[in-house]
Scaffold this active site. Structure first.
Site, mmCIF file in Angstrom:
data_model
loop_
_atom_site.group_PDB
_atom_site.id
_atom_site.type_symbol
_atom_site.label_atom_id
_atom_site.label_comp_id
_atom_site.label_asym_id
_atom_site.label_seq_id
_atom_site.Cartn_x
_atom_site.Cartn_y
_atom_site.Cartn_z
ATOM 1 N N CYS A 140 0.848 -1.166 0.000
ATOM 2 C CA CYS A 140 0.000 0.000 0.000
ATOM 3 C C CYS A 140 0.897 1.234 0.000
ATOM 4 O O CYS A 140 1.583 1.496 0.985
ATOM 5 C CB CYS A 140 -0.859 -0.053 1.256
ATOM 6 S SG CYS A 140 -1.754 1.430 1.508
ATOM 7 N N HIS B 159 -2.623 -4.684 -10.584
ATOM 8 C CA HIS B 159 -3.234 -3.489 -11.177
ATOM 9 C C HIS B 159 -3.560 -3.711 -12.647
ATOM 10 O O HIS B 159 -2.790 -4.339 -13.374
ATOM 11 C CB HIS B 159 -2.295 -2.282 -11.059
ATOM 12 C CG HIS B 159 -2.100 -1.850 -9.649
ATOM 13 N ND1 HIS B 159 -2.906 -0.924 -9.043
ATOM 14 C CD2 HIS B 159 -1.207 -2.258 -8.709
ATOM 15 C CE1 HIS B 159 -2.511 -0.760 -7.786
ATOM 16 N NE2 HIS B 159 -1.485 -1.561 -7.549
ATOM 17 N N GLU C 77 -10.317 0.575 -6.101
ATOM 18 C CA GLU C 77 -9.422 -0.344 -5.399
ATOM 19 C C GLU C 77 -10.072 -1.658 -5.026
ATOM 20 O O GLU C 77 -11.193 -1.677 -4.508
ATOM 21 C CB GLU C 77 -8.910 0.311 -4.104
ATOM 22 C CG GLU C 77 -7.754 1.224 -4.336
ATOM 23 C CD GLU C 77 -7.136 1.652 -3.010
ATOM 24 O OE1 GLU C 77 -6.993 0.804 -2.109
ATOM 25 O OE2 GLU C 77 -6.816 2.836 -2.899
ATOM 26 N N CYS D 121 -4.244 6.324 -4.671
ATOM 27 C CA CYS D 121 -3.666 4.979 -4.545
ATOM 28 C C CYS D 121 -2.217 5.042 -5.013
ATOM 29 O O CYS D 121 -1.964 5.318 -6.194
ATOM 30 C CB CYS D 121 -4.463 3.988 -5.381
ATOM 31 S SG CYS D 121 -3.798 2.326 -5.376
ATOM 32 N N GLY E 147 -1.133 2.245 -7.300
ATOM 33 C CA GLY E 147 -1.841 2.476 -8.563
ATOM 34 C C GLY E 147 -1.178 3.561 -9.401
ATOM 35 O O GLY E 147 -1.093 3.442 -10.631
#
Ligand code: ZDP
Length: 279
Positions: free
Chosen positions: A75, A166, A215, A224, A227
């Site tokens: 994260c 992703h 997400e 994100c 991301g």
């Protein structure tokens, strides 16, 4: 039992941080994570992050749970929040200081910058279809600009793992995207056996992308970090952007660099304390 927590956010991607240094496993169960993250019946957050002692010569270990109770590998915004939470636990914040964080996606080194910014070494992207994982394309090959039908329409998608999966798609205009309708259909598409985080990218300039994200395990979020990194990788691979790029998310901007020297992603952005409390 009362649990002390501090709420942080990184560009509006918000997390409940818990000091977990005295225990080897998270103080809160996945079910309690869901309750704490609830925006009406709980504290409200996109996830819960536990700061544990480091293992394998790292300074700290990060465990994170999404608001649906699932545990992702990494994260990006969360690790910046963790960095500033650590300084809170240690009682002093020293710009220039570096930390290494153990995560399920490997060791993540980071550095405190001025004005609450944190620069994070996000590691190398993994582009093999079977490791993302996706069943699009061939197992050991990249998935770049492949067609995927979602909501009855074909989308050209590029898949990137930043430790977590992703799916990036370049579009004309982010304001034309109905995230709430499309997001879940990407997340639960059968081509992604472990579900997927989805980024819709509008190329404003080769050094400036606009991003909307849905997400995995959370839904629409304001930002994100993994991301944004995945999107720059996808943008470089498809000829849409430079290796140095600003990514504008609904909650603000991240600076991303995909280094030609070591093939790693570097992400710089803010993390901000909001409040502390007892749950
Ligand atoms: O992979 C996943 O299940 C994500 N929901 C994890 C969280 C990613 C995050 N938004 C980020 O900034 O990288 C925290």
């Amino acid at each position: 039992m009362a649990i002390e927590f501090t709420k942080y956010h990184g560009l509006g991607n918000d997390f409940i941080l818990i000091d977990n240094r005295l225990n080897n496993s998270p103080l809160v169960s996945p079910e309690q994570t869901i309750q704490m993250c609830d925006r009406h019946f709980g504290i409200g957050a996109d996830g819960v992050i536990f700061a544990l002692l480091g293992t394998d010569n790292t300074d700290y270990t990060m465990r994170i749970f999404n608001s649906d109770g699932s545990e992702p590998q990494m994260c990006g915004n969360g690790v910046r929040c963790l960095a500033r939470f650590i300084t809170q636990l240690e009682g002093k914040e020293i710009p220039g200081k570096t930390y290494s964080i153990h995560t399920l996606a490997g060791v993540i080194p980071l550095r405190l910058e001025d004005e609450g910014q944190v620069r994070v070494e996000m590691g190398t992207p993994n582009l093999s279809a079977n490791e993302i994982p996706t069943t699009l394309g061939n197992p050991n090959e990249t998935v770049i600009n492949q067609s995927l039908v979602v909501d009855g329409k074909p989308w050209l998608v590029t898949c990137v793992s930043m430790g977590n999966p992703h799916c990036v798609t370049f579009i004309e205009n982010t304001s034309a995207i109905d995230l709430v309708v499309l997001g879940p259909q990407f997340e639960h598409n059968k081509m992604f056996p472990e579900r997927v985080n989805t980024e819709f990218i509008e190329v404003v300039r080769p050094d400036y992308l606009k991003m909307l994200v849905w997400e995995r395990g959370v839904g629409a979020t304001l930002a994100c970090g993994t991301g944004a990194c995945a999107s720059v990788v996808a943008g470089v691979l498809t000829g849409n952007c430079n290796r140095n790029c600003t990514v504008e998310l609904p909650g603000g901007c991240l600076t991303i660099e995909w280094s030609e020297v070591d093939n790693k992603l570097y992400m710089t952005g803010p993390a901000q304390k909001v409040f502390t409390g007892k749950y």
